[in-house]
Design an enzyme around this catalytic site. Structure first.
Site, mmCIF file in Angstrom:
data_model
loop_
_atom_site.group_PDB
_atom_site.id
_atom_site.type_symbol
_atom_site.label_atom_id
_atom_site.label_comp_id
_atom_site.label_asym_id
_atom_site.label_seq_id
_atom_site.Cartn_x
_atom_site.Cartn_y
_atom_site.Cartn_z
ATOM 1 N N HIS A 379 9.080 10.152 -6.370
ATOM 2 C CA HIS A 379 7.816 9.633 -5.868
ATOM 3 C C HIS A 379 7.340 10.249 -4.563
ATOM 4 O O HIS A 379 6.271 9.892 -4.068
ATOM 5 C CB HIS A 379 7.889 8.118 -5.672
ATOM 6 C CG HIS A 379 7.817 7.351 -6.954
ATOM 7 N ND1 HIS A 379 6.623 6.950 -7.505
ATOM 8 C CD2 HIS A 379 8.783 6.947 -7.794
ATOM 9 C CE1 HIS A 379 6.874 6.303 -8.631
ATOM 10 N NE2 HIS A 379 8.174 6.290 -8.830
ATOM 11 N N LYS A 570 -4.662 1.259 2.009
ATOM 12 C CA LYS A 570 -3.370 1.770 1.571
ATOM 13 C C LYS A 570 -2.408 1.533 2.723
ATOM 14 O O LYS A 570 -2.842 1.143 3.807
ATOM 15 C CB LYS A 570 -3.461 3.261 1.239
ATOM 16 C CG LYS A 570 -4.193 4.077 2.336
ATOM 17 C CD LYS A 570 -4.331 5.551 1.996
ATOM 18 C CE LYS A 570 -5.389 5.867 0.988
ATOM 19 N NZ LYS A 570 -4.872 6.307 -0.309
ATOM 20 N N ARG A 571 -1.103 1.721 2.492
ATOM 21 C CA ARG A 571 -0.167 1.582 3.593
ATOM 22 C C ARG A 571 -0.564 2.516 4.750
ATOM 23 O O ARG A 571 -1.102 3.607 4.514
ATOM 24 C CB ARG A 571 1.260 1.898 3.119
ATOM 25 C CG ARG A 571 1.839 0.797 2.242
ATOM 26 C CD ARG A 571 1.963 -0.509 3.000
ATOM 27 N NE ARG A 571 3.002 -0.400 3.983
ATOM 28 C CZ ARG A 571 4.191 -0.982 3.913
ATOM 29 N NH1 ARG A 571 4.483 -1.768 2.889
ATOM 30 N NH2 ARG A 571 5.079 -0.820 4.872
ATOM 31 N N LYS A 576 -1.091 9.825 5.523
ATOM 32 C CA LYS A 576 -2.323 9.404 4.859
ATOM 33 C C LYS A 576 -3.560 9.581 5.756
ATOM 34 O O LYS A 576 -4.687 9.479 5.310
ATOM 35 C CB LYS A 576 -2.203 7.950 4.412
ATOM 36 C CG LYS A 576 -1.171 7.743 3.283
ATOM 37 C CD LYS A 576 -0.991 6.270 2.960
ATOM 38 C CE LYS A 576 0.075 5.981 1.916
ATOM 39 N NZ LYS A 576 -0.394 6.147 0.531
ATOM 40 N N THR A 678 -2.578 5.972 -6.438
ATOM 41 C CA THR A 678 -3.151 5.222 -7.550
ATOM 42 C C THR A 678 -4.367 4.435 -7.062
ATOM 43 O O THR A 678 -5.229 4.078 -7.866
ATOM 44 C CB THR A 678 -2.134 4.236 -8.169
ATOM 45 O OG1 THR A 678 -1.521 3.487 -7.114
ATOM 46 C CG2 THR A 678 -1.080 4.979 -8.960
ATOM 47 N N LYS A 682 -8.144 3.476 -8.915
ATOM 48 C CA LYS A 682 -8.808 2.168 -8.983
ATOM 49 C C LYS A 682 -10.264 2.282 -8.531
ATOM 50 O O LYS A 682 -11.167 1.692 -9.132
ATOM 51 C CB LYS A 682 -8.075 1.153 -8.099
ATOM 52 C CG LYS A 682 -6.634 0.879 -8.508
ATOM 53 C CD LYS A 682 -5.888 0.111 -7.406
ATOM 54 C CE LYS A 682 -4.396 0.207 -7.601
ATOM 55 N NZ LYS A 682 -3.629 -0.209 -6.398
HETATM 56 C C1 PLP Z 1 -2.871 0.466 -5.599
HETATM 57 C C2 PLP Z 1 -2.278 -0.143 -4.405
HETATM 58 C C3 PLP Z 1 -1.616 0.646 -3.465
HETATM 59 C C4 PLP Z 1 -1.498 2.146 -3.595
HETATM 60 O O1 PLP Z 1 -2.573 2.725 -2.921
HETATM 61 P P1 PLP Z 1 -2.583 4.288 -2.538
HETATM 62 O O2 PLP Z 1 -3.950 4.503 -2.007
HETATM 63 O O3 PLP Z 1 -2.339 5.024 -3.814
HETATM 64 O O4 PLP Z 1 -1.518 4.491 -1.527
HETATM 65 C C5 PLP Z 1 -1.097 0.035 -2.346
HETATM 66 N N1 PLP Z 1 -1.214 -1.300 -2.157
HETATM 67 C C6 PLP Z 1 -1.859 -2.089 -3.031
HETATM 68 C C7 PLP Z 1 -1.970 -3.538 -2.753
HETATM 69 C C8 PLP Z 1 -2.410 -1.544 -4.184
HETATM 70 O O5 PLP Z 1 -3.030 -2.339 -5.063
#
Ligand code: PLP
Length: 848
Positions: A379, A570-571, A576, A678, A682
């Protein structure tokens, strides 16, 4: 007469993809709800709280799972298909109620029933606490995979840990992150079933005894693993799979060495020590923390799960449930184990231990079985995230496994020696046992050697692991390396979270897209259908208004619903580059300040995400964004043209609320650092446009939608490499770009922290000296690209057309496609669209 505005209730009930609501169904739901309120909650309506109503509804919905769940498991026992085991330290499930109603097609009936009872179903749904047993993308991927595996009818099981405390609740105090424990089980969990009768022993510590060629792990400390099962319903197919989560239980004879009352009391209290194994999720995303408790968690999951797998295999037809001795010859034909990162990679030495030490199989044969059974998903390529356990810790906690890992390495080194005689540097590079500094075991190397398949999670990432991260391993095992681009489930991430858009799409192309997401391509011929574009924009506007109301209520900030909703959620991690987004915000602010009457496309910029509690720089970034928000939001010159919102406590249920309201999705990691992402998918699925680098799945998103429909900027992986060769000198960019210099100087001199001018100096210094993520090198290209985004936003029809192309091109990013690929290319099983017969149901079983 003006048309009455459609209520959410009306909107949710009108379309058949949310199930049908004949009077009979509605009546049954009401009856069952009232029965649960009485018998399960032991309340009447005079004293019921909204939480009681939530639980009564949850039990009502859960009843519809039970027959399907039992029948699915019976069916698997009877036909004995190959089982798929998805092992993960994280399952970021979020809420279950609405997802269950959607997948069972009973949303309309429940909605109508609650309405008739005078209750607001959306309010009840809000009461459910997220199952936050994950950190971010990796954990959410596991949850999306469960949905897709059930929807594709695979005989699949998720195995993980039932943490008492999931990912912490993030509070913001004066712009700083505070962590609060996530006591998610406080009110009980109606979706799980404890199975104390299937409790299993797990051993730790002890020592290894050798006698006539065989090894024995003795003098261990035993702790029990108690399974809790949760149902995983497929969409519309009557399949219900199982997520089995283990909870640590002290054995009743735990620490019996007491001689007086005080010691007895102490011994009972000490049971907590054993049970701490499943107490709390480690809150790190993409960072390895070599703690003993975490190692115990990893082994606890693996040891409990493998016992379960082998018990199930032995009681199956092909495990010879009738014969005295089990033949493991067919094991790999009946069992596939997928390792979600290296976190559960102790499964490899544990399976070897069971086969060799317990089942008495010789090493070579056991190894063949193990490799044929296991597969490993990588990952991340960030070196600080790769698990490397100190040998001294393993020696103490898992001495037999350490022996086995040494043996695996010995044999592997022999193989390398025959292939590359005299190449000692290669031996050193590839050794599972790292000898430099503190001796460590490299778990990624172990996972590659012990698996028949190794996959990255997006095309670019899978190339990077072959050419860089695991280059030497690719050279000897080229056939093992694969790509499986990540995906998301369209049930939760469109149908459930965005009913308005779902309806618009369903009206145009039907509803097959819910399980065949590539059908969204059928929208492309309507790219010039102004009526459709207006409908898409109308839904987006409604979603934005709803979010604006939420923000007004929660943050007391008035945002302009006509402004561009620009989101990065995101985190929080340096790679990032939330900082680069922050630099853009400050740049826009500076432009408005120096030229208050300029034409300006209004933006509401929202940032959300948790920082690992020990990650100093990430926490400082949160504080900076909050301070910038304070300055920007309270400057009368700025007005409502620019607002900055820090979204507190970003989690799955919040993602479902905000993503449908996004205009712009920020995916701006340095090329080569984000394995897939991911979140990006979305947003695309919900009709937001993306500004991003050529990193992770962004690359494939661009391929699918065409370069005209995505805003790509910045260095490519190759350009990052060239820059590294030349040498990255941040000062060059600082001196060349006046806007950048102004932002940097403001941060350095306390413009956003006048009470403490030095507060953000560490950010300035890190960017100026050691920044591994080359922020200054991409800044100019990023800001130029953002200017193009603003320009396009002025032309709402042109914008909407690109939104449509984004939605139409998101089919590849369904986790159904991803799981289909894993099934055929790694697990050797076939996905089906077989619908199991529905069990005979009565709403009121006690009347049967
Ligand atoms: C989808 C999702 C992530 C992943 O987000 P990235 O932008 O791909 O890092 C992290 N936290 C939550 C709550 C999510 O639904």
């Amino acid at each position: 007469m003006a048309a009455k505005p459609q209520s959410d209730h009306d909107k949710r009930k009108q379309i058949s993809i949310r199930g049908i609501a004949p009077v009979e169904n509605v009546g049954n739901v009401k009856k069952s709800f009232n029965r649960h309120l009485h018998y399960t909650l032991v309340k009447d309506r005079n004293v019921s709280t909204p939480r009681d109503y939530y639980f009564a509804l949850a039990h009502t919905v859960r009843d519809h799972l039970v027959g399907r769940w039992i029948r699915t498991q019976q069916y698997y026992y009877e036909i004995d298909p190959k089982r798929v085991y998805y092992l993960s330290l994280e399952f970021y499930m979020g809420r279950t109620l609405s997802n269950t109603m959607v997948n069972l097609g009973m949303q309309s009936a429940c909605d109508e029933a609650m309405y008739q009872l005078g209750l607001d179903i959306e309010e009840l749904e809000e009461i459910e606490l997220d199952a936050g047993l994950g950190n971010g993308g990796l954990g959410r991927l596991a949850a999306c995979f469960l949905d897709s595996m059930a929807t594709l009818g695979l005989a699949a099981y998720g195995y993980g840990i039932r943490y008492d405390y999931g990912i912490f609740t993030q509070k913001l105090e004066n712009g700083w992150q505070l962590e609060e424990p996530d006591d998610w089980l406080r009110y009980g969990n109606p979706w799980e079933k404890a199975r104390p009768e299937y409790m299993l022993p797990i051993n730790f510590f002890g020592r290894v005894e050798h006698q006539d060629g065989s090894a024995k792990w003795v003098d261990t400390q035993t702790i029990f693993a108690m399974p809790y099962d949760s149902p995983v319903p497929g969409y519309g197919n009557n399949t219900v799979n199982t997520l089995r989560l283990w909870s640590a239980k002290a054995p009743n004879n735990f620490d019996l060495r007491f001689f007086n009352n005080g010691e007895y009391i102490q011994a009972v209290c000490d049971r907590n020590l054993a049970e701490n194994i499943s107490r709390v999720l480690y809150p790190n995303d993409n960072i390895f923390e070599g703690k003993e408790l975490r190692l115990k968690q990893e082994y606890f999951l693996v040891a409990a799960t493998l016992q379960d797998i082998i018990r199930r295999f032995k009681s199956s037809r092909f495990g010879c449930r009738d014969s005295v001795r089990t033949s493991f010859d067919t094991f790999a034909d009946k069992v596939a184990i997928q390792l979600n990162d290296t976190h559960p990679s102790l499964a490899i030495p544990e399976l070897m231990r069971i086969l060799v030490d317990i089942e008495g199989i010789d090493w070579e044969k056991a190894w063949t079985i193990t490799v044929a059974t296991c597969a490993y998903t990588n990952h991340t390529v960030l070196p600080e995230a790769l698990e490397r356990w100190p040998v001294s810790l393993l020696q103490r906690v898992l001495p037999r496994h350490l022996d086995i890992m040494y043996e695996i390495n010995q044999r592997f080194m022999d193989l390398i020696r025959t292939k590359y005689p005299g190449d000692n540097d290669r031996l050193r590079r590839m050794s599972v046992v790292e000898e430099e500094g503190e001796k460590r075991i490299n778990m990624a190397f172990l996972a590659i050697i012990g698996s028949h398949a190794v996959n990255g999670v997006a095309a670019i990432h899978s190339e990077i692991i072959k050419t860089h991260t695991f280059k030497d391993f690719y050279e000897i095992f080229p056939e093992r390396f694969q790509n499986k681009t990540n995906g998301i489930t369209p049930r939760r991430w469109l149908l459930l979270c965005n009913p308005g858009l779902s309806d618009v799409i369903a009206e145009k192309i039907g509803e097959n897209w819910v399980t065949q997401l590539s059908e969204l391509r059928k929208l492309e011929p309507f790219a010039n259908d102004e009526n459709l574009l207006r409908q898409i924009m109308k839904v987006k506007q409604e979603n934005k208004m709803k979010l604006a109301a939420h923000i007004q209520q929660k943050y007391n900030v008035t945002i302009n619903p006509a402004s561009m909703f620009d989101m990065q959620v995101k985190r929080i991690h340096e790679y990032k580059r939330q900082l680069m987004n922050c630099f853009h915000i400050i740049t826009l602010y500076n432009r408005l300040k120096s030229n208050p009457t300029m034409t300006f496309v209004p933006r509401t910029i929202m940032v959300g995400g948790k920082a690992a509690p020990g990650y100093y720089m990430a926490k400082l970034i949160i504080k900076l964004i909050n301070n910038v928000a304070n300055v920007v939001n309270n400057d009368p010159i700025i007005g409502d043209r620019l607002k900055v919102i820090y979204l507190e406590n970003y989690r799955v249920s919040l993602a479902e609320k905000i993503i449908p309201a996004a205009d712009l999705s920020e995916q701006i990691s340095m090329a080569g650092t984000e394995a897939s992402g991911t979140g990006n998918m979305k947003f695309q699925l919900n009709g937001a446009l993306t500004i991003g680098t050529l990193d992770g799945a962004n690359v494939e998103m661009r391929e699918e939608m065409g370069a005209d429909n995505i805003f790509i900027f910045g260095m490519t992986v190759e350009e990052v490499e060239e820059l590294d060769k030349r040498g990255y000198v941040p000062r060059v960019y600082y001196e060349k770009n006046a806007e950048l210099r102004q932002v940097m100087d403001q941060i350095n001199t306390g413009y956003f922290s006048p009470e403490n001018p030095d507060l953000f100096k560490d950010i300035f210094n890190s960017l100026m000296h050691t920044d591994r993520f080359r922020l200054l090198a991409d800044y100019e290209s990023y800001v130029e690209c953002q200017d193009k985004v603003s320009e396009l936003f002025k032309d709402q029809m042109a914008w909407a057309k690109k939104c449509l192309y984004n939605i139409a091109a998101s089919g590849k990013f369904s986790s159904d496609r991803t799981i289909g690929d894993y099934a055929r290319e790694i697990w050797g099983v076939e996905p089906t669209d077989i619908k199991l017969p529905a069990p005979h149901e009565k709403a009121d079983p006690d009347t049967v």
